[in-house]
Write a protein that holds these residues in place. Structure first.
Motif, PDB file in Angstrom:
ATOM      1  N   MET A   3       0.849  -1.194   0.000  1.00 58.24           N
ATOM      2  CA  MET A   3       0.000   0.000   0.000  1.00 58.24           C
ATOM      3  C   MET A   3       0.886   1.246   0.000  1.00 58.24           C
ATOM      4  SD  MET A   3      -3.097   1.216   0.161  1.00 58.24           S
ATOM      5  CE  MET A   3      -4.040  -0.227   0.701  1.00 58.24           C
ATOM      6  N   THR A   4       0.490   2.233  -0.812  1.00 64.59           N
ATOM      7  CA  THR A   4       1.223   3.498  -0.875  1.00 64.59           C
ATOM      8  C   THR A   4       0.267   4.645  -0.592  1.00 64.59           C
ATOM      9  OG1 THR A   4       2.835   2.663  -2.473  1.00 64.59           O
ATOM     10  CG2 THR A   4       2.571   5.035  -2.344  1.00 64.59           C
ATOM     11  N   VAL A   5       0.691   5.563   0.259  1.00 65.78           N
ATOM     12  CA  VAL A   5      -0.089   6.768   0.519  1.00 65.78           C
ATOM     13  C   VAL A   5       0.736   7.962   0.049  1.00 65.78           C
ATOM     14  CG1 VAL A   5      -1.330   5.778   2.474  1.00 65.78           C
ATOM     15  CG2 VAL A   5       0.813   7.005   2.868  1.00 65.78           C
ATOM     16  N   LEU A   6       0.059   9.038  -0.302  1.00 65.90           N
ATOM     17  CA  LEU A   6       0.720  10.249  -0.767  1.00 65.90           C
ATOM     18  C   LEU A   6       0.674  11.303   0.327  1.00 65.90           C
ATOM     19  CD1 LEU A   6      -0.702  10.434  -4.415  1.00 65.90           C
ATOM     20  CD2 LEU A   6       1.451   9.414  -3.638  1.00 65.90           C
ATOM     21  N   VAL A   7       1.837  11.848   0.682  1.00 63.70           N
ATOM     22  CA  VAL A   7       1.954  12.861   1.731  1.00 63.70           C
ATOM     23  C   VAL A   7       2.274  14.189   1.064  1.00 63.70           C
ATOM     24  CG1 VAL A   7       3.167  13.565   3.818  1.00 63.70           C
ATOM     25  CG2 VAL A   7       2.732  11.146   3.390  1.00 63.70           C
ATOM     26  N   TYR A   8       1.471  15.200   1.343  1.00 64.90           N
ATOM     27  CA  TYR A   8       1.642  16.510   0.716  1.00 64.90           C
ATOM     28  C   TYR A   8       2.927  17.168   1.194  1.00 64.90           C
ATOM     29  CZ  TYR A   8       0.844  21.476  -0.270  1.00 64.90           C
ATOM     30  OH  TYR A   8       0.976  22.774  -0.697  1.00 64.90           O
ATOM     31  N   LYS A   9       3.701  17.750   0.242  1.00 66.38           N
ATOM     32  CA  LYS A   9       4.945  18.452   0.569  1.00 66.38           C
ATOM     33  C   LYS A   9       4.733  19.959   0.535  1.00 66.38           C
ATOM     34  CE  LYS A   9       7.444  16.591  -2.682  1.00 66.38           C
ATOM     35  NZ  LYS A   9       8.634  16.301  -3.513  1.00 66.38           N
ATOM     36  N   LYS A  10       4.536  20.512  -0.650  1.00 68.64           N
ATOM     37  CA  LYS A  10       4.355  21.954  -0.813  1.00 68.64           C
ATOM     38  C   LYS A  10       3.910  22.235  -2.233  1.00 68.64           C
ATOM     39  CE  LYS A  10       9.264  22.616  -1.889  1.00 68.64           C
ATOM     40  NZ  LYS A  10      10.516  23.321  -1.535  1.00 68.64           N
ATOM     41  N   GLY A  11       3.504  23.469  -2.476  1.00 73.00           N
ATOM     42  CA  GLY A  11       3.098  23.856  -3.823  1.00 73.00           C
ATOM     43  C   GLY A  11       1.635  23.562  -4.099  1.00 73.00           C
ATOM     44  N   GLU A  12       1.284  23.471  -5.366  1.00 72.82           N
ATOM     45  CA  GLU A  12      -0.103  23.231  -5.769  1.00 72.82           C
ATOM     46  C   GLU A  12      -0.519  21.807  -5.401  1.00 72.82           C
ATOM     47  OE1 GLU A  12      -2.237  25.341  -6.985  1.00 72.82           O
ATOM     48  OE2 GLU A  12      -0.834  27.024  -7.081  1.00 72.82           O
ATOM     49  N   ARG A  13      -1.638  21.705  -4.707  1.00 72.77           N
ATOM     50  CA  ARG A  13      -2.117  20.394  -4.285  1.00 72.77           C
ATOM     51  C   ARG A  13      -2.616  19.546  -5.456  1.00 72.77           C
ATOM     52  NH1 ARG A  13      -3.136  19.336   1.110  1.00 72.77           N
ATOM     53  NH2 ARG A  13      -2.571  21.022   2.552  1.00 72.77           N
ATOM     54  N   ASP A  14      -2.978  20.183  -6.579  1.00 74.50           N
ATOM     55  CA  ASP A  14      -3.470  19.444  -7.737  1.00 74.50           C
ATOM     56  C   ASP A  14      -2.337  18.834  -8.558  1.00 74.50           C
ATOM     57  OD1 ASP A  14      -6.045  20.113  -7.050  1.00 74.50           O
ATOM     58  OD2 ASP A  14      -6.094  21.902  -8.328  1.00 74.50           O
ATOM     59  N   ASP A  15      -1.090  19.183  -8.233  1.00 77.55           N
ATOM     60  CA  ASP A  15       0.058  18.653  -8.960  1.00 77.55           C
ATOM     61  C   ASP A  15       0.579  17.398  -8.238  1.00 77.55           C
ATOM     62  OD1 ASP A  15       2.335  18.097 -10.336  1.00 77.55           O
ATOM     63  OD2 ASP A  15       3.238  20.088 -10.144  1.00 77.55           O
ATOM     64  N   PRO A  16       0.496  16.217  -8.867  1.00 79.92           N
ATOM     65  CA  PRO A  16       0.943  14.987  -8.190  1.00 79.92           C
ATOM     66  C   PRO A  16       2.413  15.014  -7.785  1.00 79.92           C
ATOM     67  CG  PRO A  16      -0.357  14.468 -10.152  1.00 79.92           C
ATOM     68  CD  PRO A  16      -0.082  15.947 -10.196  1.00 79.92           C
ATOM     69  N   SER A  17       3.243  15.806  -8.498  1.00 75.78           N
ATOM     70  CA  SER A  17       4.674  15.856  -8.158  1.00 75.78           C
ATOM     71  C   SER A  17       4.926  16.536  -6.814  1.00 75.78           C
ATOM     72  CB  SER A  17       5.456  16.572  -9.257  1.00 75.78           C
ATOM     73  OG  SER A  17       5.045  17.925  -9.369  1.00 75.78           O
ATOM     74  N   ASN A  18       3.923  17.227  -6.273  1.00 71.53           N
ATOM     75  CA  ASN A  18       4.066  17.882  -4.971  1.00 71.53           C
ATOM     76  C   ASN A  18       3.639  16.984  -3.820  1.00 71.53           C
ATOM     77  OD1 ASN A  18       5.035  20.310  -6.056  1.00 71.53           O
ATOM     78  ND2 ASN A  18       2.976  21.066  -6.438  1.00 71.53           N
ATOM     79  N   TRP A  19       3.439  15.718  -4.110  1.00 71.76           N
ATOM     80  CA  TRP A  19       3.076  14.734  -3.082  1.00 71.76           C
ATOM     81  C   TRP A  19       4.143  13.651  -3.037  1.00 71.76           C
ATOM     82  CZ3 TRP A  19      -1.765  14.848  -0.371  1.00 71.76           C
ATOM     83  CH2 TRP A  19      -2.598  15.911  -0.742  1.00 71.76           C
ATOM     84  N   ARG A  20       4.538  13.258  -1.833  1.00 72.11           N
ATOM     85  CA  ARG A  20       5.582  12.247  -1.667  1.00 72.11           C
ATOM     86  C   ARG A  20       4.944  10.879  -1.413  1.00 72.11           C
ATOM     87  NH1 ARG A  20      10.763  12.848  -0.542  1.00 72.11           N
ATOM     88  NH2 ARG A  20      10.495  14.996   0.143  1.00 72.11           N
ATOM     89  N   PRO A  21       5.278   9.870  -2.218  1.00 73.43           N
ATOM     90  CA  PRO A  21       4.720   8.527  -1.983  1.00 73.43           C
ATOM     91  C   PRO A  21       5.453   7.822  -0.845  1.00 73.43           C
ATOM     92  CG  PRO A  21       6.145   8.503  -3.906  1.00 73.43           C
ATOM     93  CD  PRO A  21       6.093   9.933  -3.448  1.00 73.43           C
ATOM     94  N   ILE A  22       4.698   7.318   0.104  1.00 75.38           N
ATOM     95  CA  ILE A  22       5.262   6.586   1.243  1.00 75.38           C
ATOM     96  C   ILE A  22       4.713   5.166   1.236  1.00 75.38           C
ATOM     97  CG2 ILE A  22       5.513   6.494   3.746  1.00 75.38           C
ATOM     98  CD1 ILE A  22       6.948   8.844   2.492  1.00 75.38           C
ATOM     99  N   SER A  23       5.592   4.178   1.253  1.00 73.87           N
ATOM    100  CA  SER A  23       5.175   2.778   1.233  1.00 73.87           C
ATOM    101  C   SER A  23       4.764   2.328   2.629  1.00 73.87           C
ATOM    102  CB  SER A  23       6.311   1.888   0.720  1.00 73.87           C
ATOM    103  OG  SER A  23       6.718   2.281  -0.568  1.00 73.87           O
TER     104      SER A  23
END
Length: 413
Positions: free
Chosen positions: A1-21
């Protein structure tokens, strides 16, 4: 399972989310044991370069920040040239190919039983991503390391070694207290130093070639350079540099590049005013919350004070903003203790067993941080850091003292 943790910037941009296993507990314990053994073997066997401080069991980011700031200050004081490039790899953890990872581990002589176990953890691995709308279909992993797995940091460091060694081989670097400094690695963030623009561009070219071979790309929009010529009145020069054919952003006087919130630059204000404001905003949220008074004080000491302590260790800080923050914190703590504001401030600072809130004074934290940081640099395992720190301390003492400082240790009493 992978969850995405928000980092910074636009929330609609997937690159601004960090995948955590999210792995099972048993697998994490097993991976931790493997990571411990591989790390010990890699460090003692010399597989990990001393320039790599990310994910290592030392306070290496403080050490690198000290070396970088000392390099800049030395160039100005000695009227020398100094060139610095701070590089950011684009999606470094996710773009490292599995073929490169396993080939590098094998090249470093990793035992076959370790390699087999690591391969089994990656081959056929197809996680799902959890979102507010439910789980996605399975997504096969064909590159990168699993962020959140205890084994990933040491695997990533070993996979980065070919790049670090390609950069350091033949690089002149910058002569700092008889030590040649050419590369400082914070995991995937790299800092290159040289004594003139031509040498720095040569190192950048070698870096580009090695990154191309590994299939990595630098994010030129997040890479910066700094060229200082201490012999000129306008010390900061707007010299252009390139990485992988793209221009690097030159820093001007007063502009900073941040490594873990610690600013680096020429004549940069290092007082962490942004961090102080964030702490005060969070303290105000604690005040407005439904937490019990003792919980608010505990949250302040557990979550907020360590943030300021971390930044104080690696920065030259003025105390005026700290004193202003102390005043606000005192007012809040007295309110939580149901004390009048005219009550003694000692009730805020003394330990809990003596009836106080045990909230440290930020000005005292600053003094403690300076002493702790200096002691660590003078006694750290890295011989290069110890030598630079000892010589820098000697020069600073000589400059401020009427008599030259002693060059030998005093005899044992």
């Amino acid at each position: 399972m992978t969850v995405l943790v928000y980092k910074k910037g636009e929330r609609d941009d997937p690159s601004n989310w960090r995948p955590i296993s999210l792995c099972s507990t048993i697998s994490k314990l097993y991976a931790s044991c493997l990571a411990s053994r591989i790390t010990e073997r890699s460090v003692t066997g010399g597989a990990i370069s001393s320039t790599q401080k990310g994910f290592m069991s030392c306070e290496g980011c403080y050490e690198h920040h000290f070396v970088l700031q000392t390099t800049i200050e030395t160039a100005l004081r000695a009227r020398r040239q100094c060139t610095v490039a701070c590089l950011d790899l684009a999606n470094a953890f996710g773009s490292m190919t599995h073929h490169h990872i396993f080939a590098t581990l094998q090249e470093f002589g990793m035992p076959e039983n370790f390699l087999r176990v690591i391969r089994e953890g990656y081959e056929g691995c197809s996680p799902t991503i959890r979102s507010v709308e439910g789980e996605t279909t399975v997504v096969p992993i064909r590159s990168g390391v699993k962020q959140g797995c205890p084994l990933s940091p040491i695997i990533f460091n070993l996979a980065m070694e070919p790049l670090l060694r390609a950069i350091s081989n033949g690089a002149d670097g910058f002569n700092l207290h008889s030590e040649r400094v050419s590369i400082l690695a914070y995991a995937d963030d790299l800092v290159l130093t040289a004594d003139d623009p031509e040498n720095l561009q040569s190192i950048l070219d070698a870096t580009s070639q090695a990154a191309d071979w590994m299939g990595l790309r630098f994010n030129a929009k997040k890479c910066v350079s700094l060229h200082i010529d201490g012999s000129k009145r306008d010390s900061v020069q707007t010299t252009g540099f390139q990485i992988q054919g793209e221009p690097v952003i030159p820093l001007a006087e007063g502009q900073a590049y941040r490594h873990l919130r610690m600013p680096t630059g020429f004549r940069v204000r290092q007082t962490p005013e942004d961090t102080i404001q964030e702490i005060l905003q969070d303290a105000a949220k604690f005040d407005a919350s439904q937490l019990a008074p003792w919980q608010k004080i505990n949250a302040l000491n557990t979550f907020l004070i360590p943030c300021i302590s971390f930044v104080l260790r690696g920065s030259a800080v003025v105390k005026v903003p700290l004193n202003k923050a102390d005043k606000i914190v005192r007012q809040l703590v007295k309110k939580w203790l149901f004390l009048p504001q005219r009550a003694s401030n000692e009730l805020v600072y003394i330990t809990s067993r003596h009836g106080g809130a045990n909230v440290p004074h930020m000005g005292d934290l600053c003094d403690i941080a300076v002493i702790t940081h200096t002691f660590h640099l003078l006694t750290c395992p890295d011989a290069m850091i110890r030598n630079i720190a000892a010589n820098a301390l000697h020069d600073a003492t000589k400059k401020r003292s009427a008599e030259p400082p002693p060059t030998k240790k005093p005899p044992a009493s």
